[in-house]
Design a protein around this motif. Sequence first.
Motif, PDB file in Angstrom:
ATOM      1  N   GLY A 194       0.810  -1.203   0.000  1.00 12.08           N
ATOM      2  CA  GLY A 194       0.000   0.000   0.000  1.00 12.08           C
ATOM      3  C   GLY A 194       0.852   1.265   0.000  1.00 12.08           C
ATOM      4  N   LEU A 195       1.909   1.268   0.776  1.00  9.67           N
ATOM      5  CA  LEU A 195       2.817   2.418   0.813  1.00  9.67           C
ATOM      6  C   LEU A 195       3.551   2.581  -0.508  1.00  9.67           C
ATOM      7  CD1 LEU A 195       4.275   2.009   4.406  1.00  9.67           C
ATOM      8  CD2 LEU A 195       2.615   3.696   3.625  1.00  9.67           C
ATOM      9  N   ARG A 196       3.893   1.442  -1.135  1.00  8.31           N
ATOM     10  CA  ARG A 196       4.546   1.517  -2.440  1.00  8.31           C
ATOM     11  C   ARG A 196       3.597   2.098  -3.489  1.00  8.31           C
ATOM     12  NH1 ARG A 196       6.579  -4.301  -3.639  1.00  8.31           N
ATOM     13  NH2 ARG A 196       7.251  -3.330  -5.605  1.00  8.31           N
ATOM     14  N   VAL A 197       2.301   1.762  -3.387  1.00  8.35           N
ATOM     15  CA  VAL A 197       1.313   2.348  -4.302  1.00  8.35           C
ATOM     16  C   VAL A 197       1.302   3.863  -4.153  1.00  8.35           C
ATOM     17  CG1 VAL A 197      -1.160   2.611  -4.748  1.00  8.35           C
ATOM     18  CG2 VAL A 197      -0.188   0.324  -4.499  1.00  8.35           C
ATOM     19  N   LEU A 198       1.265   4.346  -2.915  1.00  4.64           N
ATOM     20  CA  LEU A 198       1.247   5.790  -2.673  1.00  4.64           C
ATOM     21  C   LEU A 198       2.497   6.463  -3.225  1.00  4.64           C
ATOM     22  CD1 LEU A 198      -0.184   6.027   0.957  1.00  4.64           C
ATOM     23  CD2 LEU A 198      -1.322   6.639  -1.174  1.00  4.64           C
ATOM     24  N   LYS A 199       3.646   5.833  -3.039  1.00  2.00           N
ATOM     25  CA  LYS A 199       4.893   6.416  -3.537  1.00  2.00           C
ATOM     26  C   LYS A 199       4.912   6.450  -5.066  1.00  2.00           C
ATOM     27  CE  LYS A 199       7.787   5.228   0.432  1.00  2.00           C
ATOM     28  NZ  LYS A 199       8.942   4.422   0.927  1.00  2.00           N
ATOM     29  N   LEU A 200       4.419   5.388  -5.697  1.00  2.00           N
ATOM     30  CA  LEU A 200       4.368   5.354  -7.157  1.00  2.00           C
ATOM     31  C   LEU A 200       3.442   6.443  -7.697  1.00  2.00           C
ATOM     32  CD1 LEU A 200       4.205   1.491  -7.770  1.00  2.00           C
ATOM     33  CD2 LEU A 200       6.063   3.022  -8.480  1.00  2.00           C
ATOM     34  N   LEU A 201       2.296   6.621  -7.046  1.00  2.00           N
ATOM     35  CA  LEU A 201       1.348   7.641  -7.498  1.00  2.00           C
ATOM     36  C   LEU A 201       1.894   9.046  -7.250  1.00  2.00           C
ATOM     37  CD1 LEU A 201      -2.044   6.124  -6.293  1.00  2.00           C
ATOM     38  CD2 LEU A 201      -1.034   6.038  -8.574  1.00  2.00           C
ATOM     39  N   ALA A 202       2.639   9.198  -6.164  1.00  2.00           N
ATOM     40  CA  ALA A 202       3.206  10.515  -5.860  1.00  2.00           C
ATOM     41  C   ALA A 202       4.287  10.913  -6.849  1.00  2.00           C
ATOM     42  CB  ALA A 202       3.773  10.521  -4.436  1.00  2.00           C
ATOM     43  N   ASP A 203       4.853   9.926  -7.535  1.00  2.00           N
ATOM     44  CA  ASP A 203       5.946  10.196  -8.478  1.00  2.00           C
ATOM     45  C   ASP A 203       5.454  10.456  -9.897  1.00  2.00           C
ATOM     46  OD1 ASP A 203       7.943  10.030  -6.595  1.00  2.00           O
ATOM     47  OD2 ASP A 203       8.298   7.894  -6.895  1.00  2.00           O
ATOM     48  N   THR A 204       4.144  10.495 -10.096  1.00  2.00           N
ATOM     49  CA  THR A 204       3.614  10.756 -11.434  1.00  2.00           C
ATOM     50  C   THR A 204       2.608  11.890 -11.386  1.00  2.00           C
ATOM     51  OG1 THR A 204       2.346   9.835 -13.281  1.00  2.00           O
ATOM     52  CG2 THR A 204       1.852   8.971 -11.104  1.00  2.00           C
ATOM     53  N   ASP A 205       2.599  12.704 -12.428  1.00  2.00           N
ATOM     54  CA  ASP A 205       1.637  13.800 -12.517  1.00  2.00           C
ATOM     55  C   ASP A 205       0.334  13.374 -13.180  1.00  2.00           C
ATOM     56  OD1 ASP A 205       3.373  15.669 -11.371  1.00  2.00           O
ATOM     57  OD2 ASP A 205       4.300  16.125 -13.301  1.00  2.00           O
ATOM     58  N   HIS A 206       0.336  12.206 -13.829  1.00  2.00           N
ATOM     59  CA  HIS A 206      -0.811  11.797 -14.634  1.00  2.00           C
ATOM     60  C   HIS A 206      -1.541  10.571 -14.080  1.00  2.00           C
ATOM     61  CE1 HIS A 206       0.726  14.658 -17.501  1.00  2.00           C
ATOM     62  NE2 HIS A 206       1.876  14.027 -17.547  1.00  2.00           N
ATOM     63  N   GLY A 207      -1.144  10.087 -12.907  1.00  2.00           N
ATOM     64  CA  GLY A 207      -1.788   8.926 -12.341  1.00  2.00           C
ATOM     65  C   GLY A 207      -1.362   7.640 -13.029  1.00  2.00           C
ATOM     66  N   LEU A 208      -1.803   6.515 -12.493  1.00  2.00           N
ATOM     67  CA  LEU A 208      -1.457   5.205 -13.033  1.00  2.00           C
ATOM     68  C   LEU A 208      -2.712   4.333 -13.091  1.00  2.00           C
ATOM     69  CD1 LEU A 208       1.822   4.529 -11.007  1.00  2.00           C
ATOM     70  CD2 LEU A 208       1.692   5.064 -13.447  1.00  2.00           C
ATOM     71  N   THR A 209      -2.768   3.476 -14.094  1.00  3.73           N
ATOM     72  CA  THR A 209      -3.874   2.532 -14.205  1.00  3.73           C
ATOM     73  C   THR A 209      -3.598   1.314 -13.330  1.00  3.73           C
ATOM     74  OG1 THR A 209      -2.900   1.318 -16.050  1.00  3.73           O
ATOM     75  CG2 THR A 209      -4.244   3.256 -16.591  1.00  3.73           C
ATOM     76  N   VAL A 210      -4.623   0.504 -13.151  1.00  7.97           N
ATOM     77  CA  VAL A 210      -4.465  -0.732 -12.379  1.00  7.97           C
ATOM     78  C   VAL A 210      -3.413  -1.624 -13.030  1.00  7.97           C
ATOM     79  CG1 VAL A 210      -5.612  -2.880 -11.693  1.00  7.97           C
ATOM     80  CG2 VAL A 210      -6.784  -0.678 -11.405  1.00  7.97           C
ATOM     81  N   THR A 211      -3.446  -1.707 -14.358  1.00 10.20           N
ATOM     82  CA  THR A 211      -2.474  -2.532 -15.075  1.00 10.20           C
ATOM     83  C   THR A 211      -1.051  -2.020 -14.864  1.00 10.20           C
ATOM     84  OG1 THR A 211      -4.092  -3.127 -16.770  1.00 10.20           O
ATOM     85  CG2 THR A 211      -1.768  -3.384 -17.349  1.00 10.20           C
ATOM     86  N   GLU A 212      -0.878  -0.708 -14.944  1.00 15.88           N
ATOM     87  CA  GLU A 212       0.454  -0.130 -14.746  1.00 15.88           C
ATOM     88  C   GLU A 212       0.970  -0.379 -13.331  1.00 15.88           C
ATOM     89  OE1 GLU A 212       0.137   3.594 -17.932  1.00 15.88           O
ATOM     90  OE2 GLU A 212      -0.552   3.844 -15.867  1.00 15.88           O
ATOM     91  N   LEU A 213       0.081  -0.221 -12.351  1.00 17.19           N
ATOM     92  CA  LEU A 213       0.475  -0.491 -10.973  1.00 17.19           C
ATOM     93  C   LEU A 213       0.802  -1.970 -10.766  1.00 17.19           C
ATOM     94  CD1 LEU A 213      -2.080   1.726  -9.036  1.00 17.19           C
ATOM     95  CD2 LEU A 213       0.413   1.933  -8.946  1.00 17.19           C
ATOM     96  N   SER A 214       0.017  -2.826 -11.407  1.00 16.01           N
ATOM     97  CA  SER A 214       0.262  -4.271 -11.309  1.00 16.01           C
ATOM     98  C   SER A 214       1.658  -4.625 -11.804  1.00 16.01           C
ATOM     99  CB  SER A 214      -0.806  -5.026 -12.106  1.00 16.01           C
ATOM    100  OG  SER A 214      -0.537  -6.407 -12.125  1.00 16.01           O
ATOM    101  N   HIS A 215       2.044  -4.041 -12.938  1.00 16.31           N
ATOM    102  CA  HIS A 215       3.375  -4.320 -13.490  1.00 16.31           C
ATOM    103  C   HIS A 215       4.475  -3.770 -12.604  1.00 16.31           C
ATOM    104  CE1 HIS A 215       1.545  -4.695 -17.798  1.00 16.31           C
ATOM    105  NE2 HIS A 215       1.413  -5.801 -17.097  1.00 16.31           N
ATOM    106  N   LYS A 216       4.275  -2.559 -12.082  1.00 12.20           N
ATOM    107  CA  LYS A 216       5.316  -1.936 -11.267  1.00 12.20           C
ATOM    108  C   LYS A 216       5.489  -2.639  -9.926  1.00 12.20           C
ATOM    109  CE  LYS A 216       4.908   2.689 -13.296  1.00 12.20           C
ATOM    110  NZ  LYS A 216       6.318   2.834 -13.703  1.00 12.20           N
ATOM    111  N   LEU A 217       4.394  -3.145  -9.367  1.00 16.93           N
ATOM    112  CA  LEU A 217       4.464  -3.817  -8.077  1.00 16.93           C
ATOM    113  C   LEU A 217       4.814  -5.300  -8.205  1.00 16.93           C
ATOM    114  CD1 LEU A 217       1.292  -2.316  -6.326  1.00 16.93           C
ATOM    115  CD2 LEU A 217       3.669  -1.797  -5.803  1.00 16.93           C
ATOM    116  N   GLY A 218       4.589  -5.854  -9.395  1.00 17.83           N
ATOM    117  CA  GLY A 218       4.845  -7.270  -9.590  1.00 17.83           C
ATOM    118  C   GLY A 218       3.797  -8.153  -8.944  1.00 17.83           C
ATOM    119  N   VAL A 219       2.554  -7.652  -8.897  1.00 17.94           N
ATOM    120  CA  VAL A 219       1.456  -8.432  -8.324  1.00 17.94           C
ATOM    121  C   VAL A 219       0.297  -8.430  -9.319  1.00 17.94           C
ATOM    122  CG1 VAL A 219       2.119  -7.861  -5.962  1.00 17.94           C
ATOM    123  CG2 VAL A 219       0.457  -6.421  -7.156  1.00 17.94           C
TER     124      VAL A 219
END
Length: 221
Positions: free
Chosen positions: A12-37
Amino acid sequence: MTAETSQTLDRGLRVLKLLADTDHGLTVTELSHKLGVNRTVVYRLLATLEQHALVRRDLGGRARVGLGVLGLGRQVHPLVREAAMPALRSLAEDIGATAHLTLVDGAEALAVAVVEPTWTDYHVAYRAGFRHPLERGAAGKAILSARQQAQPQPSDDAGEGAGYTLTHGELEAGACGAAAPLLGVTGVEGSVGVVMLADVVPERVGTRVMEAAREVAEALR
């Protein structure tokens, strides 16, 4: 990870950090790939974070940091206002109109800091905490225009200059608004603007509003 740590909280904290590092948000698919889940895990994480207003999803399904993060620390919100105040005060006194910092809160624009001019005989009353749809008023439309720079949308009675938005009578009869989006502030969507009682917004107001937006953005970085 050690036995004392929580895998779910870590994700959950990694999700917040990933979203904080982008100005345009992330999709579920993009988050899935970045988190490896898998996507199911991401949906559960986002749903939990949304319940606490730490994450919000726009109409396109992209997840972004929510304004709930401001409530994590009692001093965060006052610090945001404090950082914006010098630029807002200068803007209000220079233009002779009520200046404001507005942030996105879900589908609404939320005024979080307001400064009224001290030398005018009359001005528009505008209070911190005032909300309105993003689709109405210069503050919200400036934010939407920043999202859609690559695909500018036609407007009815709103005029858009180079980097700022003008509106007439959308929130209050007889009142005009000018606003420019905050740019380059990670995890924050907002705008800086003025509200005035006038038939026509003076030409220099747009440029002055953009200058103030840049000043506030620099103070928030």
